[in-house]
Design a protein around this motif. Structure first.
Motif, PDB file in Angstrom:
ATOM      1  N   GLY A   1       3.187  -7.131  10.213  1.00 58.53           N
ATOM      2  CA  GLY A   1       4.345  -7.550  10.993  1.00 58.53           C
ATOM      3  C   GLY A   1       4.873  -8.901  10.539  1.00 58.53           C
ATOM      4  N   ALA A   2       3.959  -9.847  10.312  1.00 63.03           N
ATOM      5  CA  ALA A   2       4.372 -11.180   9.858  1.00 63.03           C
ATOM      6  C   ALA A   2       5.047 -11.096   8.493  1.00 63.03           C
ATOM      7  CB  ALA A   2       3.164 -12.104   9.795  1.00 63.03           C
ATOM      8  N   ALA A   3       4.547 -10.215   7.642  1.00 65.81           N
ATOM      9  CA  ALA A   3       5.088 -10.105   6.285  1.00 65.81           C
ATOM     10  C   ALA A   3       6.501  -9.521   6.265  1.00 65.81           C
ATOM     11  CB  ALA A   3       4.165  -9.243   5.427  1.00 65.81           C
ATOM     12  N   ILE A   4       6.785  -8.612   7.194  1.00 69.73           N
ATOM     13  CA  ILE A   4       8.120  -8.008   7.194  1.00 69.73           C
ATOM     14  C   ILE A   4       9.061  -8.670   8.208  1.00 69.73           C
ATOM     15  CG2 ILE A   4       7.233  -5.781   6.417  1.00 69.73           C
ATOM     16  CD1 ILE A   4       7.508  -4.734   9.272  1.00 69.73           C
ATOM     17  N   GLY A   5       8.519  -9.640   8.976  1.00 73.92           N
ATOM     18  CA  GLY A   5       9.365 -10.390   9.891  1.00 73.92           C
ATOM     19  C   GLY A   5       9.513  -9.801  11.272  1.00 73.92           C
ATOM     20  N   TYR A   6       8.556  -8.965  11.683  1.00 77.62           N
ATOM     21  CA  TYR A   6       8.600  -8.365  13.005  1.00 77.62           C
ATOM     22  C   TYR A   6       7.259  -8.536  13.707  1.00 77.62           C
ATOM     23  CZ  TYR A   6      12.856  -6.169  11.302  1.00 77.62           C
ATOM     24  OH  TYR A   6      14.104  -5.949  10.786  1.00 77.62           O
ATOM     25  N   GLY A   7       7.263  -8.361  15.011  1.00 75.79           N
ATOM     26  CA  GLY A   7       6.051  -8.562  15.778  1.00 75.79           C
ATOM     27  C   GLY A   7       5.057  -7.417  15.660  1.00 75.79           C
ATOM     28  N   GLU A   8       3.802  -7.724  15.921  1.00 74.14           N
ATOM     29  CA  GLU A   8       2.754  -6.713  15.866  1.00 74.14           C
ATOM     30  C   GLU A   8       3.019  -5.593  16.869  1.00 74.14           C
ATOM     31  OE1 GLU A   8      -2.083  -6.272  16.667  1.00 74.14           O
ATOM     32  OE2 GLU A   8      -1.133  -8.264  16.689  1.00 74.14           O
ATOM     33  N   ASP A   9       3.541  -5.951  18.029  1.00 69.57           N
ATOM     34  CA  ASP A   9       3.802  -4.942  19.058  1.00 69.57           C
ATOM     35  C   ASP A   9       4.780  -3.889  18.553  1.00 69.57           C
ATOM     36  OD1 ASP A   9       3.595  -3.959  21.844  1.00 69.57           O
ATOM     37  OD2 ASP A   9       5.707  -4.498  21.925  1.00 69.57           O
ATOM     38  N   LEU A  10       5.832  -4.337  17.873  1.00 65.85           N
ATOM     39  CA  LEU A  10       6.799  -3.383  17.344  1.00 65.85           C
ATOM     40  C   LEU A  10       6.175  -2.516  16.259  1.00 65.85           C
ATOM     41  CD1 LEU A  10       9.708  -2.290  17.165  1.00 65.85           C
ATOM     42  CD2 LEU A  10      10.107  -3.982  15.391  1.00 65.85           C
TER      43      LEU A  10
ATOM     44  N   GLY B   1       4.817   6.222  16.764  1.00 67.77           N
ATOM     45  CA  GLY B   1       5.890   7.178  17.021  1.00 67.77           C
ATOM     46  C   GLY B   1       6.611   6.951  18.326  1.00 67.77           C
ATOM     47  N   ARG B   2       6.529   5.712  18.881  1.00 63.35           N
ATOM     48  CA  ARG B   2       7.177   5.427  20.159  1.00 63.35           C
ATOM     49  C   ARG B   2       8.481   4.665  20.004  1.00 63.35           C
ATOM     50  NH1 ARG B   2       2.096   3.578  20.768  1.00 63.35           N
ATOM     51  NH2 ARG B   2       2.775   1.442  21.213  1.00 63.35           N
ATOM     52  N   ARG B   3       8.755   4.140  18.836  1.00 66.71           N
ATOM     53  CA  ARG B   3       9.978   3.377  18.605  1.00 66.71           C
ATOM     54  C   ARG B   3      10.665   3.858  17.340  1.00 66.71           C
ATOM     55  NH1 ARG B   3      12.079  -1.780  19.985  1.00 66.71           N
ATOM     56  NH2 ARG B   3      10.996  -1.444  21.946  1.00 66.71           N
ATOM     57  N   ILE B   4      11.974   4.018  17.404  1.00 67.35           N
ATOM     58  CA  ILE B   4      12.757   4.446  16.247  1.00 67.35           C
ATOM     59  C   ILE B   4      13.013   3.229  15.364  1.00 67.35           C
ATOM     60  CG2 ILE B   4      14.911   5.492  15.469  1.00 67.35           C
ATOM     61  CD1 ILE B   4      15.122   6.814  18.242  1.00 67.35           C
ATOM     62  N   PRO B   5      12.484   3.197  14.149  1.00 70.87           N
ATOM     63  CA  PRO B   5      12.693   2.036  13.282  1.00 70.87           C
ATOM     64  C   PRO B   5      14.104   1.993  12.720  1.00 70.87           C
ATOM     65  CG  PRO B   5      11.513   3.720  12.076  1.00 70.87           C
ATOM     66  CD  PRO B   5      11.642   4.224  13.492  1.00 70.87           C
ATOM     67  N   ARG B   6      14.641   0.789  12.604  1.00 70.25           N
ATOM     68  CA  ARG B   6      15.951   0.636  12.005  1.00 70.25           C
ATOM     69  C   ARG B   6      15.817   0.628  10.482  1.00 70.25           C
ATOM     70  NH1 ARG B   6      19.413  -4.000  14.637  1.00 70.25           N
ATOM     71  NH2 ARG B   6      20.932  -3.040  13.235  1.00 70.25           N
ATOM     72  N   PRO B   7      16.917   0.827   9.754  1.00 71.35           N
ATOM     73  CA  PRO B   7      16.862   0.864   8.285  1.00 71.35           C
ATOM     74  C   PRO B   7      16.230  -0.383   7.662  1.00 71.35           C
ATOM     75  CG  PRO B   7      18.971   1.684   9.048  1.00 71.35           C
ATOM     76  CD  PRO B   7      18.267   1.134  10.253  1.00 71.35           C
ATOM     77  N   GLU B   8      16.525  -1.550   8.253  1.00 67.93           N
ATOM     78  CA  GLU B   8      15.993  -2.802   7.713  1.00 67.93           C
ATOM     79  C   GLU B   8      14.466  -2.835   7.794  1.00 67.93           C
ATOM     80  OE1 GLU B   8      18.247  -2.499  10.041  1.00 67.93           O
ATOM     81  OE2 GLU B   8      20.096  -3.522   9.429  1.00 67.93           O
ATOM     82  N   PHE B   9      13.917  -2.296   8.843  1.00 73.30           N
ATOM     83  CA  PHE B   9      12.463  -2.236   9.023  1.00 73.30           C
ATOM     84  C   PHE B   9      11.849  -1.390   7.900  1.00 73.30           C
ATOM     85  CE2 PHE B   9       8.490  -0.532  10.509  1.00 73.30           C
ATOM     86  CZ  PHE B   9       7.932  -1.500  11.327  1.00 73.30           C
ATOM     87  N   LEU B  10      12.458  -0.259   7.619  1.00 69.24           N
ATOM     88  CA  LEU B  10      11.931   0.636   6.584  1.00 69.24           C
ATOM     89  C   LEU B  10      12.071   0.013   5.196  1.00 69.24           C
ATOM     90  CD1 LEU B  10      13.321   4.014   7.968  1.00 69.24           C
ATOM     91  CD2 LEU B  10      10.992   3.131   8.157  1.00 69.24           C
ATOM     92  N   ASP B  11      13.184  -0.660   4.955  1.00 63.65           N
ATOM     93  CA  ASP B  11      13.368  -1.321   3.656  1.00 63.65           C
ATOM     94  C   ASP B  11      12.322  -2.400   3.421  1.00 63.65           C
ATOM     95  OD1 ASP B  11      15.543   0.173   2.784  1.00 63.65           O
ATOM     96  OD2 ASP B  11      17.008  -1.157   3.712  1.00 63.65           O
ATOM     97  N   ARG B  12      12.085  -3.236   4.442  1.00 58.96           N
ATOM     98  CA  ARG B  12      11.113  -4.316   4.320  1.00 58.96           C
ATOM     99  C   ARG B  12       9.700  -3.758   4.170  1.00 58.96           C
ATOM    100  NH1 ARG B  12      10.765  -8.404   2.536  1.00 58.96           N
ATOM    101  NH2 ARG B  12       9.558  -9.544   4.109  1.00 58.96           N
ATOM    102  N   SER B  13       9.410  -2.691   4.901  1.00 60.30           N
ATOM    103  CA  SER B  13       8.096  -2.063   4.810  1.00 60.30           C
ATOM    104  C   SER B  13       7.861  -1.535   3.409  1.00 60.30           C
ATOM    105  CB  SER B  13       7.983  -0.913   5.824  1.00 60.30           C
ATOM    106  OG  SER B  13       8.118  -1.386   7.148  1.00 60.30           O
TER     107      SER B  13
END
Length: 292
Positions: free
Chosen positions: A55-64, A71-83
């Motif tokens: 999460g820290a590496a891609i700029g998002y929280g551990e909870d997200l 499978g509880r949250r729909i990831p946005r395109p930016e999340f997938l690109d960073r991952s």
């Protein structure tokens, strides 16, 4: 279509992405998001990273991160690109953006958008308010926020985004033939306040000048016409088939039978004949805009 600023959190120094939870009643959506989450988790574990580190590496929280992997949250395109970048997936995670995009919006919105995307002709009369394809984001948001019982802000933003996504129909090539008839009262109700009202009127002028669009207004002083008992929609497809619906006919069901479609087309034809011409309509919209 941005939902920035909605549903954000700060977890472990990383910002949770604004996003939407998965609708448990949307079976196809649940399956897609769960599969994407499992893939991301597999890549993360193969890289030897804990969820908090990832999460820290891609700029998002551990909870997200855990919500997406679960499978509880729909990831946005930016999340997938960073991952994809951080995990060195070589485009395999980023490639899932197309699958996620297909379930990003509520199922009923996806179904409607799918039908509209295939249409080569669309004819629509709206008895109250403006057709969704004609609305600005602010106008749509004000309508959703006015619903009772109230939607959550997350639900509002998801529905606004879905409605705006449908408007890609105006950018299609070849362009479909689009015809809209609106009641004059829809132009005069200041949905969203004066500034948004002006934006909406300006948007109508913009759409009304498109070469593949016929935009007409039914004047308030007209007497009874065939659309008084509800909206009418008729969509025609390349293979010659069609689908129609009216709140005032056939119990509001979608119909494909040729005889029933002819009835809807007859009603719509009379409505168009009694409405203002396109030029008169644009003149009226400009007049109302000048009065705001």
């Amino acid at each position: 279509m941005s939902v920035d600023g909605v549903g954000t959190e700060q977890v472990g120094g990383g910002a949770d992405e604004p996003g939407w939870d998965v609708d448990p009643d949307d079976e196809s959506g649940v399956a897609v998001v769960a599969a994407v989450g499992r893939q991301i988790r597999a890549w993360r574990e193969a890289a030897g990273m804990r969820a908090c580190e990832f999460g820290a590496a891609i700029g998002y929280g551990e909870d997200l991160v855990r919500k997406v992997e679960g499978g509880r949250r729909i990831p946005r395109p930016e999340f997938l690109d960073r991952s994809d970048e951080v995990l060195g997936a070589g485009g395999k995670i980023a490639a899932m953006k197309r699958d996620v995009a297909q379930v990003r919006y509520p199922k009923k919105v996806r179904d409607l958008a799918s039908v509209e995307a295939r249409a080569v002709e669309l004819a629509a009369y709206v008895a109250h308010g403006l057709h969704g394809l004609l609305q600005t984001p602010g106008h749509a948001r004000a309508l959703f926020e006015a619903r009772q019982p109230p939607y959550s802000q997350d639900e509002v933003e998801r529905m606004v985004a879905g409605r705006m996504a449908r408007q890609a129909i105006f950018d299609r090539t070849p362009s479909p033939a689009l015809s809209f008839v609106q009641e004059e009262s829809a132009l005069r109700r200041p949905i969203g306040g004066t500034l948004e009202w002006r934006r909406q009127l300006e948007r109508l002028l913009e759409i009304g000048k498109l070469r593949n669009v016929i935009l007409q207004v039914m004047p308030t002083h007209r007497e009874a016409h065939p659309g008084m008992d509800g909206d009418i929609d008729v969509l025609k497809f390349k293979d010659g088939s069609a689908v129609g619906r009216s709140h005032g006919a056939f119990n509001g069901r979608r119909v494909t039978d040729a005889k029933q479609l002819r009835i809807l087309e007859l009603r719509y034809g009379v409505i168009r004949a009694e409405a203002l011409t396109t030029r008169e309509t644009l003149t009226l919209i400009e007049q109302v805009l000048g009065e705001t």
